[in-house]
Design an enzyme around this catalytic site. Structure first.
Site, PDB file in Angstrom:
ATOM      1  N   GLU A  32      -2.512  -9.102   3.585  1.00 16.90           N
ATOM      2  CA  GLU A  32      -2.888  -9.580   4.928  1.00 16.90           C
ATOM      3  C   GLU A  32      -4.390  -9.469   5.154  1.00 16.90           C
ATOM      4  O   GLU A  32      -4.912  -9.969   6.162  1.00 16.90           O
ATOM      5  CB  GLU A  32      -2.130  -8.793   6.005  1.00 16.90           C
TER       6      GLU A  32
ATOM      7  N   HIS B 286      -3.835  -5.146  -0.026  1.00 11.93           N
ATOM      8  CA  HIS B 286      -3.466  -5.675   1.286  1.00 11.93           C
ATOM      9  C   HIS B 286      -3.495  -7.203   1.290  1.00 11.93           C
ATOM     10  O   HIS B 286      -4.559  -7.806   1.445  1.00 11.93           O
ATOM     11  CB  HIS B 286      -4.427  -5.148   2.360  1.00 11.93           C
TER      12      HIS B 286
ATOM     13  N   CYS C 283       0.827  -1.212   0.000  1.00 11.00           N
ATOM     14  CA  CYS C 283       0.000   0.000   0.000  1.00 11.00           C
ATOM     15  C   CYS C 283       0.861   1.262   0.000  1.00 11.00           C
ATOM     16  O   CYS C 283       1.499   1.559  -0.993  1.00 11.00           O
ATOM     17  CB  CYS C 283      -0.986  -0.040   1.166  1.00 11.00           C
TER      18      CYS C 283
END
Length: 380
Positions: free
Chosen positions: A337, A335, A250
């Site tokens: 995660e 993202h 990001c």
């Protein structure tokens, strides 16, 4: 009976609804998130610092708040906007309500407004400033207040959200230095899951300070705001590029691009949600990704650099992934995660670990005893 709250956009559009959370007045960029679930992770994502977040899904609060699901130590949003707020959660894991959480941290919320109209307005006109208030000031006075609040005043988010001190999350595997620009807990969780020895450092940590930590790899975290507001990070990345394997997420992706000579620009209304399709140009496969950003890497600026575009957004064709032609470094705009969102992309952490191991095989470090002996000899 709930008190009244108002949301006023800088173009003069006024929304009147019901107040929940804290009372008061707050200013920020008004953005929207398209996630159906995950409002707690949205509230606790540091990348939303400085923003008034609108949830497009109409029912928010029905499963409450659970501390175990936080993505940071506290919420950083400046305001919260919903179509309907459910004050009584129905979930065995719930520890408090959204209303309780917002009150605890002084965050103003508004419900019972037409979030579809608000979202369409942002999509048409672009992200704009807004004031969310439970007070009774006239609209004219609120508009003047917004004129006096420049975007520059909303651009200190990285120092606000980054850790102030170095801390570690020990493991027995590769040592990863995570540079915290407003990092989500999910990044640390994915690295720890792979046995990594994680050391988290503040946003303004220098290249020499990172070298002293003897890392095997460097993780550039997510974070809020404009990447050009963090020039010291660009300088640090430029210095370490090629010296250590690097993985950026990001904001870390955007900072890496700037360090490699590319440029970034503001998106009209950003990408925020858990359902953004991204195409891997190397395999042709499409992944559904979790995203939260208002800036992107300018495609034209890639020309003349040593960067290769690896992923694109299937909606607007913006750049979603980069890698370096020569050095062990790659980044993604989305993202991996997740939290909230699909976990399709967690394999990227495995790719990072594989990159580190390959780099160590090709560039073995000198034994510490030899390094110390050379230093002593040089001192003589």
């Amino acid at each position: 009976m709930q008190a009244q709250a108002r949301l006023l956009l800088e173009d003069g559009t006024l929304f009147t609804g019901r107040s929940f959370g804290a009372e008061g007045e707050t200013t920020g960029e008004v953005v929207f998130n398209t996630g159906i679930t995950g409002y707690q992770e949205v509230l606790s994502d540091p990348s939303y610092c400085g923003q008034i977040v609108t949830m497009t899904y109409p029912l928010i609060g029905n499963y409450g708040i659970t501390r175990d699901d936080f993505e940071s130590i506290r919420p950083y949003v400046h305001g919260f906007v919903t179509r309907r707020h459910e004050p009584v959660p129905s979930n065995w894991r719930a520890e408090c309500s959204v209303d309780d959480l917002l009150k605890e941290y002084g965050i103003v919320g508004i419900s019972d407004i037409d979030t579809r109209m608000l979202t369409r307005r942002i999509r048409h006109h672009g992200t704009m400033k807004g004031i969310l208030t439970t007070g009774s000031k006239p609209v004219e006075e609120l508009l003047e207040m917004m004129k006096d609040t420049t975007i520059e005043e909303l651009r200190n988010q990285v120092p606000l959200t980054s850790t102030k001190h170095v801390y570690s999350s020990p493991g027995t595997g590769e040592r990863i230095v995570v540079v915290d620009y407003g990092a989500k807990t999910g990044i640390l969780r994915e690295l720890n899951k792979r046995g990594c020895d994680v050391v988290v450092v503040p946003h303004d940590t220098t290249a020499d300070e990172i070298r002293k930590l003897n890392p095997d790899g460097i993780q550039l975290s997510n974070g809020p705001g404009d990447p050009k507001d963090v020039p010291h990070a660009v300088e640090m990345i430029s210095e370490l590029l090629g010296e250590y394997p690097i993985f950026g997420i990001c904001l870390g992706h955007q900072l890496f691009a700037l360090a490699a000579g590319a440029d970034t620009e503001r998106l009209k209304f950003g990408h925020r949600g858990g359902n953004h399709p991204v195409k891997d140009l190397e395999t042709g496969r499409c992944y559904i990704t979790s995203q939260n950003h208002g800036y992107t890497v300018n495609e034209e600026s890639i020309k003349g650099t040593d960067l290769i575009v690896t992923h694109i957004n299937n909606n607007d064709k913006s750049i979603e992934g980069l890698k370096h032609k020569e050095y062990p470094a790659f980044t993604v705009q989305y993202h991996p995660e997740a939290a909230p969102g699909p976990e399709d992309n967690s394999y990227l952490f495995d790719r990072f670990i594989d990159m580190i191991r390959e780099h160590k095989l090709n560039h073995p470090k000198k034994a510490r005893q030899a390094v110390l002996a050379a230093a002593v000899k040089g001192a003589r």
